[in-house]
Write an enzyme that holds these catalytic residues in place. Structure first.
Site, mmCIF file in Angstrom:
data_model
loop_
_atom_site.group_PDB
_atom_site.id
_atom_site.type_symbol
_atom_site.label_atom_id
_atom_site.label_comp_id
_atom_site.label_asym_id
_atom_site.label_seq_id
_atom_site.Cartn_x
_atom_site.Cartn_y
_atom_site.Cartn_z
ATOM 1 N N LYS A 1 0.985 -1.142 -0.081
ATOM 2 C CA LYS A 1 -0.147 0.118 -0.016
ATOM 3 C C LYS A 1 1.139 1.169 -0.040
ATOM 4 O O LYS A 1 1.492 1.684 1.140
ATOM 5 C CB LYS A 1 -0.873 -0.275 1.289
ATOM 6 C CG LYS A 1 -2.127 0.755 1.205
ATOM 7 C CD LYS A 1 -2.136 2.164 0.839
ATOM 8 C CE LYS A 1 -2.004 3.087 1.878
ATOM 9 N NZ LYS A 1 -1.612 4.561 1.356
ATOM 10 N N PRO A 2 1.060 1.867 -1.098
ATOM 11 C CA PRO A 2 2.147 2.752 -1.334
ATOM 12 C C PRO A 2 1.684 4.124 -0.801
ATOM 13 O O PRO A 2 0.402 4.300 -0.519
ATOM 14 C CB PRO A 2 2.604 3.007 -2.840
ATOM 15 C CG PRO A 2 1.113 2.645 -3.458
ATOM 16 C CD PRO A 2 0.355 1.511 -2.656
ATOM 17 N N PRO A 3 2.568 5.107 -0.386
ATOM 18 C CA PRO A 3 2.104 6.444 0.118
ATOM 19 C C PRO A 3 1.452 7.157 -1.221
ATOM 20 O O PRO A 3 1.685 7.132 -2.180
ATOM 21 C CB PRO A 3 3.399 7.165 0.598
ATOM 22 C CG PRO A 3 4.373 6.354 -0.254
ATOM 23 C CD PRO A 3 4.051 5.247 -0.572
ATOM 24 N N GLY B 1 -4.905 6.397 2.412
ATOM 25 C CA GLY B 1 -4.936 5.792 3.776
ATOM 26 C C GLY B 1 -6.321 5.532 4.403
ATOM 27 O O GLY B 1 -6.706 4.554 4.834
ATOM 28 N N SER C 1 2.949 7.497 11.029
ATOM 29 C CA SER C 1 2.900 8.146 12.235
ATOM 30 C C SER C 1 2.217 7.273 13.229
ATOM 31 O O SER C 1 1.448 6.194 12.802
ATOM 32 C CB SER C 1 1.933 9.432 11.668
ATOM 33 O OG SER C 1 0.580 9.127 11.534
ATOM 34 N N GLU D 1 6.627 0.820 12.613
ATOM 35 C CA GLU D 1 7.663 1.697 12.808
ATOM 36 C C GLU D 1 7.078 3.052 12.809
ATOM 37 O O GLU D 1 6.699 3.484 11.562
ATOM 38 C CB GLU D 1 8.539 1.477 11.639
ATOM 39 C CG GLU D 1 9.204 0.241 11.702
ATOM 40 C CD GLU D 1 10.372 -0.064 12.885
ATOM 41 O OE1 GLU D 1 10.568 0.989 13.644
ATOM 42 O OE2 GLU D 1 10.767 -1.033 12.965
ATOM 43 N N CYS E 1 11.879 10.030 10.707
ATOM 44 C CA CYS E 1 11.398 9.467 12.193
ATOM 45 C C CYS E 1 12.535 9.693 12.884
ATOM 46 O O CYS E 1 12.512 9.893 14.088
ATOM 47 C CB CYS E 1 10.886 8.056 12.014
ATOM 48 S SG CYS E 1 12.388 6.844 11.145
ATOM 49 N N ASP E 2 13.952 9.514 12.312
ATOM 50 C CA ASP E 2 15.064 9.448 13.225
ATOM 51 C C ASP E 2 15.521 11.154 13.167
ATOM 52 O O ASP E 2 17.105 11.138 13.582
ATOM 53 C CB ASP E 2 15.997 8.559 13.006
ATOM 54 C CG ASP E 2 16.481 8.590 11.405
ATOM 55 O OD1 ASP E 2 15.713 9.463 10.770
ATOM 56 O OD2 ASP E 2 17.334 7.576 10.926
ATOM 57 N N GLU F 1 5.150 15.091 17.009
ATOM 58 C CA GLU F 1 6.440 15.038 16.066
ATOM 59 C C GLU F 1 5.869 16.066 15.142
ATOM 60 O O GLU F 1 5.120 15.713 14.551
ATOM 61 C CB GLU F 1 6.219 13.671 15.488
ATOM 62 C CG GLU F 1 7.454 13.456 14.676
ATOM 63 C CD GLU F 1 7.409 12.127 13.727
ATOM 64 O OE1 GLU F 1 6.203 11.530 13.698
ATOM 65 O OE2 GLU F 1 8.382 11.536 13.557
HETATM 66 P P1 NAP Z 1 1.437 8.375 7.792
HETATM 67 O O1 NAP Z 1 0.556 9.672 7.473
HETATM 68 O O2 NAP Z 1 0.946 7.842 8.843
HETATM 69 O O3 NAP Z 1 1.258 7.571 6.426
HETATM 70 C C1 NAP Z 1 1.875 6.284 6.266
HETATM 71 C C2 NAP Z 1 1.242 5.357 5.284
HETATM 72 O O4 NAP Z 1 -0.016 4.908 6.112
HETATM 73 C C3 NAP Z 1 0.738 5.875 4.044
HETATM 74 O O5 NAP Z 1 0.957 4.889 3.162
HETATM 75 C C4 NAP Z 1 -0.663 6.407 4.385
HETATM 76 O O6 NAP Z 1 -1.253 6.386 3.216
HETATM 77 C C5 NAP Z 1 -1.090 5.253 5.083
HETATM 78 N N1 NAP Z 1 -2.323 5.358 6.092
HETATM 79 C C6 NAP Z 1 -2.685 6.471 6.584
HETATM 80 N N2 NAP Z 1 -3.686 6.256 7.250
HETATM 81 C C7 NAP Z 1 -4.095 5.005 7.302
HETATM 82 C C8 NAP Z 1 -5.199 3.893 7.633
HETATM 83 N N3 NAP Z 1 -6.424 4.548 8.415
HETATM 84 N N4 NAP Z 1 -5.144 2.903 7.432
HETATM 85 C C9 NAP Z 1 -3.998 2.530 6.734
HETATM 86 N N5 NAP Z 1 -3.235 2.894 5.847
HETATM 87 C C10 NAP Z 1 -3.103 4.318 6.589
HETATM 88 O O7 NAP Z 1 2.775 8.795 7.701
HETATM 89 P P2 NAP Z 1 3.801 9.505 6.616
HETATM 90 O O8 NAP Z 1 3.438 11.004 6.971
HETATM 91 O O9 NAP Z 1 3.559 9.036 5.294
HETATM 92 O O10 NAP Z 1 5.180 9.164 7.328
HETATM 93 C C11 NAP Z 1 5.895 10.031 8.208
HETATM 94 C C12 NAP Z 1 5.592 9.328 9.571
HETATM 95 O O11 NAP Z 1 6.075 8.059 9.380
HETATM 96 C C13 NAP Z 1 6.273 10.088 10.717
HETATM 97 O O12 NAP Z 1 5.718 9.951 11.897
HETATM 98 C C14 NAP Z 1 7.579 9.286 10.811
HETATM 99 O O13 NAP Z 1 8.087 9.242 12.142
HETATM 100 C C15 NAP Z 1 7.204 7.970 10.349
HETATM 101 N N6 NAP Z 1 8.122 6.868 10.304
HETATM 102 C C16 NAP Z 1 8.776 6.233 11.040
HETATM 103 C C17 NAP Z 1 9.959 5.276 10.716
HETATM 104 C C18 NAP Z 1 10.486 4.343 11.816
HETATM 105 O O14 NAP Z 1 11.365 3.804 11.323
HETATM 106 N N7 NAP Z 1 9.905 4.520 13.072
HETATM 107 C C19 NAP Z 1 10.634 5.563 9.474
HETATM 108 C C20 NAP Z 1 10.123 6.416 8.924
HETATM 109 C C21 NAP Z 1 8.681 7.226 9.024
HETATM 110 P P3 NAP Z 1 -1.605 7.875 2.469
HETATM 111 O O15 NAP Z 1 -0.391 8.186 2.064
HETATM 112 O O16 NAP Z 1 -2.626 7.453 1.363
HETATM 113 O O17 NAP Z 1 -2.273 8.623 3.412
#
Ligand code: NAP
Length: 509
Positions: A198-200, A231, A251, A270, A304-305, A403
């Site tokens: 499921k890509p971004p 998402g 997130s 993650e 994230c880091d 964050e």
């Molecule tokens: P995000 O908004 O949470 O989205 C991540 C992925 O989840 C996207 O593919 C998004 O789709 C999907 N998604 C959103 N809501 C969903 C739902 N209800 N059900 C299923 N999938 C859903 O995060 P982001 O802004 O892309 O990435 C940044 C976040 O990732 C930050 O919080 C960062 O800290 C975290 N991160 C953590 C790590 C780690 O190693 N811990 C590494 C990298 C990033 P859509 O794009 O279509 O909304």
């Protein structure tokens, strides 16, 4: 008409899109074929907001057929492909990515707004991760359990083996769309799982290209799929019982939603972070300032880091502050296509608003802007450093509580280690921490008490290819990524007990 374009020139990718009004319309790979659907995600470049692509959103009927195919056939096709052959295929994928490296790099620059250097880093890390796949398989280990330690199990023995759960759904964040897909692909496929992506929505193009590359190598065509879907519309997908494992990078808010919707499954989550950096009085201050400036601003703080909280020991506070401001002032903000750019745009305009709101809030609590703080037009912002002098305000700030995914950090001083530990641990996140200094006793104490998944000593946090395992505690997640370390989350142990009672094999005294 768009002024910014994707670098689509290679024949390999021609079959996955169709040009309409000069914009490529990408198909999705579902139920074993590339299909275009009427419903589309519009993809804009963070560089200047140009529409660079439209990506097909499959309807539920197609998703249902995909899940059926992958569950019924695909999870067995990959498992029945011998491990040594799977490794050869992974190597071929790396070769093909190498061959199309420039196209991947240019795609990440335009689609994710990554400066060229960082985009190259992500593509090279992805190839490196594929080449390191043989290191994962060493963790596919099992146990032999002799029966003669219990009166009830005499004349029997057990073997505990690991086997793939079946189908892994990888949910990918925008910040490392290619690497996260590749990493999750390797650790899922090595033990024999089928793989659905499921890509971004903001930058899905490199993930579609990756699937095209995978399919060109003889990888079983029914063991992989890519389902581009906003998402907020993915709850039915994550809840589906044909999916055994969900590996999400995203997130904390998304992590909670996914867990609530998915029901009982295996999870690797993650999640959000933003890390503290602790600078001790005997640190090499110039080096620490240099590294912390990179930790705050690399990929515009959208990591994230990324370092978000800087805690500095009192005696060196003023001197360190000056050095850090100097380093931040050297960061060149601009078009990511320009090779001299250090920091490009944020992914979308809302991220700029979120950062500016958080900065305004900090100002309203009396915090001082030491550097930056302003929008520069479009999705571009200044690297920003904010000083917190009143301790009681810290916990009120969004910049401390949450964050904020942008190049902004807060800085404050601490008197003793207990105070630094409290300030670092009081956040809801626990991904990583950085410590700069020489005093081994102080470092050892911090290592003991910091509630995080990884600690970097005299380095800024960087997960890289996961050569060292990483992952969060508290609201930063569940499980670990890193070579070898995810195998336990995508495989189940199965215990087989052989009963030989009365067969004359053992003659106990
Ligand atoms: P995000 O908004 O949470 O989205 C991540 C992925 O989840 C996207 O593919 C998004 O789709 C999907 N998604 C959103 N809501 C969903 C739902 N209800 N059900 C299923 N999938 C859903 O995060 P982001 O802004 O892309 O990435 C940044 C976040 O990732 C930050 O919080 C960062 O800290 C975290 N991160 C953590 C790590 C780690 O190693 N811990 C590494 C990298 C990033 P859509 O794009 O279509 O909304």
């Amino acid at each position: 008409m768009s002024s910014t374009r994707l670098p689509l020139r290679d024949n390999l990718f021609k079959e996955i899109y169709r040009i309409e009004d000069e914009v490529p319309n990408f198909k999705s790979y579902v139920a074993g074929e590339w299909i275009e659907f009427p419903s589309k995600i519009t993809v804009k470049s963070p560089i200047d907001g140009s529409i660079i692509a439209r990506v097909s959103i499959p309807d539920w009927e197609a998703i249902d057929r995909t899940l059926d195919l992958v569950y019924v056939k695909g999870r067995w096709s990959i498992r029945n492909t011998p491990g040594e052959k799977r490794l050869k295929i992974i190597d071929k994928i790396a070769d093909l990515m190498e061959e199309h490296k420039d196209e991947f790099i240019e795609t990440l620059v335009v689609d994710a707004g990554k400066p060229v250097r960082h985009a190259r880093g992500e593509v090279e890390a992805s190839i490196d991760r594929l080449r390191k796949a043989p290191l994962d398989l060493r963790k596919l280990e099992g146990d032999y359990v002799p029966g003669d330690w219990s009166i009830h199990t005499l004349e029997s023995e057990g073997i505990v083996r690991r086997e793939p759960y079946g189908v892994v759904l990888a949910i990918i964040p925008f910040n490392y769309p290619l690497f996260d897909t590749v990493n999750k692909f390797v650790y899922s496929v090595i033990p024999g799982n089928a793989f659905i992506i499921k890509p971004p929505s903001s930058d899905p193009i490199s993930t579609l290209m990756f699937v095209r590359v995978v399919l060109a190598t003889g990888f079983p065509a029914d063991s992989i799929a890519i389902i581009p879907l906003p998402g907020r519309e993915a709850s039915k997908l994550v809840a589906d019982r044909r999916i055994h494992v969900i590996s999400l990078t995203g997130s904390t808010k998304t992590g909670l939603e996914v867990i609530r919707n998915a029901g009982i499954k295996q999870f690797i989550l993650e999640l959000g972070g933003g890390d503290p950096a602790i600078v001790l009085a005997d640190a090499d201050l110039a080096t620490a300032a240099q590294k912390i400036a990179i930790g705050v601003t690399s990929y515009s703080g959208q990591r994230c880091d990324a370092i978000k909280i800087i805690l500095v020991e009192e005696p060196i506070y003023e001197e360190f502050k000056k050095l850090l401001v100097e380093e931040l002032s050297k960061i060149r903000v601009g078009d990511p296509r320009d090779p001299s750019t250090d920091m490009g745009p944020l992914i979308e305009p809302q991220s700029v608003d979120e950062m500016i709101d958080a900065v305004e809030e900090a100002k309203s609590y009396g915090c001082k802007i030491l550097y930056g703080g302003k929008r520069l037009g479009g999705n571009y912002v200044e690297p920003t450093l904010i000083e917190v002098t009143e301790r009681h305000t810290l916990k009120l700030l969004k910049l401390y509580r949450d964050e904020v995914f942008a190049p902004v950090a807060i800085i404050t001083k601490f008197r003793d280690l207990d105070e630094a530990i409290e300030l670092a641990n009081n956040r809801r996140y626990g991904l990583d921490a950085a410590i700069f200094g020489e005093n081994i006793d102080k470092i050892r104490k911090l290592v003991r008490f910091l509630e995080v998944g990884a600690i970097y000593v005299n380095e800024y946090p960087r997960h890289g290819i996961g050569y060292y395992p990483f992952g969060g505690r508290k609201d930063s997640g569940i499980g670990r990524e890193g070579i070898g370390y995810s195998i336990e989350h995508v495989t189940a142990t199965k215990t087989i007990i052989y009963n030989y009672r009365g067969k004359g094999i053992w003659e106990y005294l």
